[in-house]
Scaffold this motif. Sequence first.
Motif, mmCIF file in Angstrom:
data_model
loop_
_atom_site.group_PDB
_atom_site.id
_atom_site.type_symbol
_atom_site.label_atom_id
_atom_site.label_comp_id
_atom_site.label_asym_id
_atom_site.label_seq_id
_atom_site.Cartn_x
_atom_site.Cartn_y
_atom_site.Cartn_z
ATOM 1 N N GLN A 69 40.831 58.114 44.856
ATOM 2 C CA GLN A 69 40.937 57.402 43.688
ATOM 3 C C GLN A 69 39.822 57.784 42.634
ATOM 4 O OE1 GLN A 69 40.944 53.125 44.572
ATOM 5 N NE2 GLN A 69 42.952 53.104 44.341
ATOM 6 N N GLY A 119 49.673 50.305 41.498
ATOM 7 C CA GLY A 119 48.600 49.536 41.208
ATOM 8 C C GLY A 119 47.788 50.037 39.770
ATOM 9 N N LYS A 120 46.536 49.439 39.781
ATOM 10 C CA LYS A 120 45.580 49.655 38.708
ATOM 11 C C LYS A 120 45.280 51.230 38.419
ATOM 12 C CE LYS A 120 41.596 47.766 36.750
ATOM 13 N NZ LYS A 120 42.070 47.310 35.466
ATOM 14 N N GLU A 123 46.668 53.326 35.684
ATOM 15 C CA GLU A 123 46.069 53.289 34.091
ATOM 16 C C GLU A 123 45.513 54.539 33.871
ATOM 17 O OE1 GLU A 123 43.520 49.838 33.833
ATOM 18 O OE2 GLU A 123 45.195 48.671 34.351
#
Length: 161
Positions: A69, A119-120, A123
Amino acid sequence: LIASATSGVRAVWEEHVRDAPGLRYGSFANALEELAEGQLFLKWLGDEGSELQRLPRRSELGAGLLTAQEYIGALSDFTGEVGRVGVEAATRRDKDLVRRCLATVFACHAALAEMPLTGKITEKRQAAERNLRKLETIEYDMAVRANMQRPSYSESDDEDS
């Protein structure tokens, strides 16, 4: 400066974070992501005249401590930095640098687009896509402006007045 930051991150990891996993996230993770972004940008600046030839592996950035991530975040944020260079280059009508910026952001976006993100974190891919579209628009605008025919003003037009 980047080498010093890399050494500092490694020292913080070894002295504090490695044995206290709860400290891994938050400020330390953010610092790793920013360091990796800086390393990407510095390498790109050093490779003047070409786009990033190869995206560095995750293990090559952030003192080798990046999570997937954090790598994605660094890659996405790097496209924003390159995009800012592209905008500045466009103000100087430097189409070669704009094209280099576009090629680099395209490569980063292509890598992010192939990752199965959910998920996030999606973005970050969307931010890279916005940076790509912005540079595509800038390059298109520069091409249109370069190809526009300006009306000619000849001496014969003066004589008719």
